[in-house]
Design an enzyme around this catalytic site. Structure first.
Site, PDB file in Angstrom:
ATOM      1  N   GLU A 141       0.812  -1.202   0.000  1.00  0.00           N
ATOM      2  CA  GLU A 141       0.000   0.000   0.000  1.00  0.00           C
ATOM      3  C   GLU A 141       0.856   1.268   0.000  1.00  0.00           C
ATOM      4  O   GLU A 141       1.939   1.300   0.578  1.00  0.00           O
ATOM      5  CB  GLU A 141      -0.940  -0.014   1.206  1.00  0.00           C
ATOM      6  CG  GLU A 141      -1.924  -1.173   1.073  1.00  0.00           C
ATOM      7  CD  GLU A 141      -2.930  -1.289   2.210  1.00  0.00           C
ATOM      8  OE1 GLU A 141      -4.101  -1.545   1.915  1.00  0.00           O
ATOM      9  OE2 GLU A 141      -2.547  -1.126   3.373  1.00  0.00           O
TER      10      GLU A 141
ATOM     11  N   CYS B 291       3.309   8.394   1.446  1.00  0.00           N
ATOM     12  CA  CYS B 291       3.900   7.406   2.348  1.00  0.00           C
ATOM     13  C   CYS B 291       4.086   6.115   1.559  1.00  0.00           C
ATOM     14  O   CYS B 291       3.112   5.556   1.052  1.00  0.00           O
ATOM     15  CB  CYS B 291       2.947   7.204   3.531  1.00  0.00           C
ATOM     16  SG  CYS B 291       3.491   5.945   4.681  1.00  0.00           S
TER      17      CYS B 291
ATOM     18  N   CYS C 218       6.887  -7.362   7.055  1.00  0.00           N
ATOM     19  CA  CYS C 218       8.064  -6.899   7.789  1.00  0.00           C
ATOM     20  C   CYS C 218       8.530  -8.037   8.679  1.00  0.00           C
ATOM     21  O   CYS C 218       7.711  -8.751   9.255  1.00  0.00           O
ATOM     22  CB  CYS C 218       7.719  -5.670   8.637  1.00  0.00           C
ATOM     23  SG  CYS C 218       9.154  -4.961   9.473  1.00  0.00           S
TER      24      CYS C 218
ATOM     25  N   CYS D  78       7.054  -5.664  15.505  1.00  0.00           N
ATOM     26  CA  CYS D  78       6.779  -4.775  16.640  1.00  0.00           C
ATOM     27  C   CYS D  78       5.362  -5.051  17.142  1.00  0.00           C
ATOM     28  O   CYS D  78       4.450  -5.316  16.351  1.00  0.00           O
ATOM     29  CB  CYS D  78       6.923  -3.316  16.235  1.00  0.00           C
ATOM     30  SG  CYS D  78       8.593  -2.943  15.673  1.00  0.00           S
TER      31      CYS D  78
ATOM     32  N   CYS E 282       2.153  -3.062  15.656  1.00  0.00           N
ATOM     33  CA  CYS E 282       2.118  -2.755  14.222  1.00  0.00           C
ATOM     34  C   CYS E 282       1.432  -3.859  13.430  1.00  0.00           C
ATOM     35  O   CYS E 282       1.808  -5.033  13.510  1.00  0.00           O
ATOM     36  CB  CYS E 282       3.532  -2.554  13.712  1.00  0.00           C
ATOM     37  SG  CYS E 282       3.625  -2.321  11.925  1.00  0.00           S
TER      38      CYS E 282
ATOM     39  N   GLU F  27      10.552  -2.448   6.762  1.00  0.00           N
ATOM     40  CA  GLU F  27      11.674  -1.749   7.406  1.00  0.00           C
ATOM     41  C   GLU F  27      12.678  -1.368   6.309  1.00  0.00           C
ATOM     42  O   GLU F  27      13.413  -2.225   5.813  1.00  0.00           O
ATOM     43  CB  GLU F  27      12.308  -2.678   8.453  1.00  0.00           C
ATOM     44  CG  GLU F  27      13.610  -2.187   9.034  1.00  0.00           C
ATOM     45  CD  GLU F  27      13.595  -0.734   9.514  1.00  0.00           C
ATOM     46  OE1 GLU F  27      12.753  -0.369  10.347  1.00  0.00           O
ATOM     47  OE2 GLU F  27      14.452   0.050   9.034  1.00  0.00           O
TER      48      GLU F  27
ATOM     49  N   SER G 145      12.200   6.184   7.669  1.00  0.00           N
ATOM     50  CA  SER G 145      11.883   5.871   9.058  1.00  0.00           C
ATOM     51  C   SER G 145      12.404   4.476   9.391  1.00  0.00           C
ATOM     52  O   SER G 145      12.170   3.526   8.642  1.00  0.00           O
ATOM     53  CB  SER G 145      10.365   5.920   9.257  1.00  0.00           C
ATOM     54  OG  SER G 145      10.026   5.491  10.569  1.00  0.00           O
TER      55      SER G 145
ATOM     56  N   SER H  41      12.063   5.270  15.172  1.00  0.00           N
ATOM     57  CA  SER H  41      10.913   4.847  15.981  1.00  0.00           C
ATOM     58  C   SER H  41      11.394   4.464  17.364  1.00  0.00           C
ATOM     59  O   SER H  41      11.872   3.352  17.572  1.00  0.00           O
ATOM     60  CB  SER H  41      10.234   3.652  15.301  1.00  0.00           C
ATOM     61  OG  SER H  41       9.739   4.054  14.040  1.00  0.00           O
ATOM     62  N   LEU H  42      11.274   5.379  18.290  1.00  0.00           N
ATOM     63  CA  LEU H  42      11.835   5.165  19.629  1.00  0.00           C
ATOM     64  C   LEU H  42      10.838   4.425  20.534  1.00  0.00           C
ATOM     65  O   LEU H  42      11.118   3.355  21.043  1.00  0.00           O
ATOM     66  CB  LEU H  42      12.226   6.532  20.219  1.00  0.00           C
ATOM     67  CG  LEU H  42      13.010   6.523  21.512  1.00  0.00           C
ATOM     68  CD1 LEU H  42      14.324   5.771  21.374  1.00  0.00           C
ATOM     69  CD2 LEU H  42      13.263   7.959  21.983  1.00  0.00           C
ATOM     70  N   HIS H  43       9.695   5.022  20.762  1.00  0.00           N
ATOM     71  CA  HIS H  43       8.555   4.383  21.433  1.00  0.00           C
ATOM     72  C   HIS H  43       8.698   4.026  22.911  1.00  0.00           C
ATOM     73  O   HIS H  43       7.728   3.631  23.543  1.00  0.00           O
ATOM     74  CB  HIS H  43       8.085   3.129  20.687  1.00  0.00           C
ATOM     75  CG  HIS H  43       7.763   3.367  19.243  1.00  0.00           C
ATOM     76  ND1 HIS H  43       7.133   4.503  18.788  1.00  0.00           N
ATOM     77  CD2 HIS H  43       7.998   2.617  18.131  1.00  0.00           C
ATOM     78  CE1 HIS H  43       6.991   4.428  17.476  1.00  0.00           C
ATOM     79  NE2 HIS H  43       7.511   3.319  17.054  1.00  0.00           N
TER      80      HIS H  43
ATOM     81  N   CYS I 239      -1.105   5.348  10.129  1.00  0.00           N
ATOM     82  CA  CYS I 239       0.175   4.724  10.480  1.00  0.00           C
ATOM     83  C   CYS I 239      -0.077   3.387  11.149  1.00  0.00           C
ATOM     84  O   CYS I 239      -0.870   3.300  12.076  1.00  0.00           O
ATOM     85  CB  CYS I 239       0.943   5.529  11.512  1.00  0.00           C
ATOM     86  SG  CYS I 239       1.222   7.199  11.077  1.00  0.00           S
TER      87      CYS I 239
HETATM   88  N1  SAH Z   1       9.615   0.103   9.778  1.00  0.00           N
HETATM   89  C1  SAH Z   1       9.787   1.498   9.917  1.00  0.00           C
HETATM   90  C2  SAH Z   1       8.866   2.313   9.038  1.00  0.00           C
HETATM   91  C3  SAH Z   1       7.416   1.909   8.926  1.00  0.00           C
HETATM   92  S1  SAH Z   1       6.374   2.182  10.283  1.00  0.00           S
HETATM   93  C4  SAH Z   1       9.658   1.921  11.360  1.00  0.00           C
HETATM   94  O1  SAH Z   1       9.251   1.104  12.170  1.00  0.00           O
HETATM   95  O2  SAH Z   1      10.040   3.042  11.662  1.00  0.00           O
HETATM   96  C5  SAH Z   1       6.154   3.962  10.373  1.00  0.00           C
HETATM   97  C6  SAH Z   1       5.809   4.444  11.775  1.00  0.00           C
HETATM   98  O3  SAH Z   1       4.486   4.019  12.174  1.00  0.00           O
HETATM   99  C7  SAH Z   1       6.770   3.924  12.830  1.00  0.00           C
HETATM  100  O4  SAH Z   1       7.148   4.936  13.729  1.00  0.00           O
HETATM  101  C8  SAH Z   1       5.932   2.881  13.504  1.00  0.00           C
HETATM  102  O5  SAH Z   1       6.411   2.610  14.791  1.00  0.00           O
HETATM  103  C9  SAH Z   1       4.567   3.528  13.502  1.00  0.00           C
HETATM  104  N2  SAH Z   1       3.468   2.584  13.792  1.00  0.00           N
HETATM  105  C10 SAH Z   1       3.442   1.261  13.572  1.00  0.00           C
HETATM  106  N3  SAH Z   1       2.243   0.748  13.962  1.00  0.00           N
HETATM  107  C11 SAH Z   1       1.516   1.771  14.440  1.00  0.00           C
HETATM  108  C12 SAH Z   1       0.185   1.872  14.962  1.00  0.00           C
HETATM  109  N4  SAH Z   1      -0.609   0.813  15.051  1.00  0.00           N
HETATM  110  N5  SAH Z   1      -0.249   3.096  15.331  1.00  0.00           N
HETATM  111  C13 SAH Z   1       0.539   4.184  15.192  1.00  0.00           C
HETATM  112  N6  SAH Z   1       1.799   4.146  14.691  1.00  0.00           N
HETATM  113  C14 SAH Z   1       2.289   2.944  14.328  1.00  0.00           C
HETATM  114 FE1  SF4 Z   2       8.226  -3.396  10.855  1.00  0.00          FE
HETATM  115 FE2  SF4 Z   2       8.187  -0.751  11.388  1.00  0.00          FE
HETATM  116 FE3  SF4 Z   2       5.984  -2.294  11.764  1.00  0.00          FE
HETATM  117 FE4  SF4 Z   2       8.093  -2.564  13.386  1.00  0.00          FE
HETATM  118  S1  SF4 Z   2       6.794  -0.731  13.157  1.00  0.00           S
HETATM  119  S2  SF4 Z   2       6.910  -4.253  12.459  1.00  0.00           S
HETATM  120  S3  SF4 Z   2       9.797  -2.248  11.973  1.00  0.00           S
HETATM  121  S4  SF4 Z   2       6.968  -1.861   9.813  1.00  0.00           S
END
Ligand code: SAH
Ligand code: SF4
Length: 368
Positions: free
Chosen positions: A91, A104, A111, A115, A118, A171, A202, A224-226, A344
């Site tokens: 997408e 985007c 992936c 995480c 996600c 990623e 990212s 992506s720190l979180h 996102c």
């Molecule tokens: N793999 C990369 C880029 C894709 S994700 C990464 O992890 O950075 C892009 C952003 O969306 C990242 O910061 C990710 O942590 C965030 N993200 C993933 N799942 C999400 C969700 N369910 N709600 C909000 N942000 C999310």
């Molecule tokens: Fe992959 Fe980014 Fe989703 Fe983590 S947040 S599973 S690295 S796409």
């Protein structure tokens, strides 16, 4: 197999032309036809000699992925589902805002990193996208938004898509062989002509990839720190077990050596009761003191069976306030694309999972 010219950056296409005994400026002309004017057919390239066009047609193609879904949300956010092979679709999402438009893009079908919050991660992984499949998302969006048909095409003061972010599925740092040529085309003056700071990659923190991108194509970087500490980050972003926060921050600083005057954007997904307390915000100040950075808070976007909740608007506001009081720049991402699952972390596409992860987790419904 004919070469797909769509995925070649200027160096790649010049090399191909050298092999045909053609000059580099001819290669650049063809590059402009493909990316600035959206040509998919050599016959359209009227300022290229007929015999060269025939030579190209005999051994090359210009082939974007096929659009199999196209939906627009009430807020103007538009999502395309793009078939990349018989089993997989990814997408891309266009987000219009006042004065700018952001695309985007996805870098992988699925992936590997899994995480916890996600949807892409929960779907498993099939394969890396090719450079043509990545830049093809920008090509298709320009086509669909009418930019290619516009006099002058891409550029010419015509900036419908002014920013690109690698924040779709996948990623990017685990697919740099394709991400780097695609990013180079985005910033190439004969390609999409975007400034280096308007293309953002990212990453969840794949340290060797960060070093390679810094050396080869230092566009803007979001991390992506979180979580403010390793114990929680190990759980939310499992790659942290391999590259813990200390190493991640060192890599951020090495990156900034290649990108003077830039800053790292730390993305921070706001998860109710998990990572959103005042104490956790205060703990982030210790990290912010070590890297030139800004914070982007992302309200969690739920998906079926995610098991987590979005922090309340008030909690997000107060969390932001702790950071702001310490002098940090903080933005809170507006949730866009509701109703078409385009926010996102909601991108799911269609991934023929090879990791068996998807079997244990129900797959998110795709509405395109
Ligand atoms: N793999 C990369 C880029 C894709 S994700 C990464 O992890 O950075 C892009 C952003 O969306 C990242 O910061 C990710 O942590 C965030 N993200 C993933 N799942 C999400 C969700 N369910 N709600 C909000 N942000 C999310
Ligand atoms: Fe992959 Fe980014 Fe989703 Fe983590 S947040 S599973 S690295 S796409």
């Amino acid at each position: 197999m004919p070469t797909n010219l769509l995925g070649l950056d200027s160096q790649g296409i010049e090399q191909l032309f050298a092999g045909l005994g053609e000059k580099p400026f001819r290669a650049r002309q063809v590059l402009k036809w493909i990316h600035r004017r959206g040509a998919a057919d050599f016959a359209a390239m009227t300022d290229i000699a007929k015999d060269l066009r025939a030579k190209l047609a005999a051994q090359a193609v210009i082939e974007p992925p096929a659009v199999v879904g196209d939906g627009t949300a009430a807020d103007g956010t538009r999502k395309w589902l793009l078939k990349v092979d018989g089993a997989n679709a990814v997408e891309a999402v266009f987000i219009p805002e006042d004065g700018r438009g952001t695309l985007c893009v996805s870098s992988q079908a699925g992936c590997t990193l899994d995480c916890e919050f996600c949807s892409t991660g929960k779907q498993g992984f099939n394969r890396n996208l090719t450079a043509a499949e990545i830049i093809g998302q920008l090509w298709i969006a320009n086509q669909a938004l009418g930019v290619h048909g516009h006099p002058g095409g891409v550029g010419a003061g015509n900036r419908v898509i002014s920013n690109v972010v690698f924040m779709g599925m996948g990623e990017p740092m685990l697919n740099l062989d394709a991400v780097i040529p695609a990013a180079r085309l985005m910033i190439d003056e004969n390609g999409y002509g975007l400034s280096r700071r308007r293309v953002t990659v990212s990453t969840s923190g794949v340290v060797p990839g960060m070093d390679r991108l810094a050396a080869e194509c230092p566009v803007a970087l979001a991390v992506s720190l979180h979580a403010p500490g390793d114990a929680l980050r190990d759980r939310l972003v499992p790659i942290n077990r391999k590259y813990p926060i200390r190493e991640l921050l060192a890599a951020c600083n090495r990156y900034l050596d290649h990108a003077p005057r830039d800053f790292i954007t730390f993305e921070y997904v706001m998860l109710d009761g998990v990572n959103d307390s005042d104490a956790q915000a205060k703990a982030l100040l210790g990290i912010a003191a070590r890297v030139r950075c800004k914070f982007n808070l992302i309200p969690f976007n739920p998906f079926p069976n995610s098991g987590m909740k979005r922090s309340s608007a008030e909690r997000i506001r107060r969390f932001a306030e702790v950071l702001q009081r310490a002098g940090l720049t903080v933005t809170t991402r507006k949730t866009r694309g509701e109703g078409i699952d385009a926010a996102c972390g909601q991108l799911a596409g269609e991934v023929a999972d090879r990791t068996r992860r998807a079997r244990s987790v129900p797959i998110v419904e795709v509405r395109a």
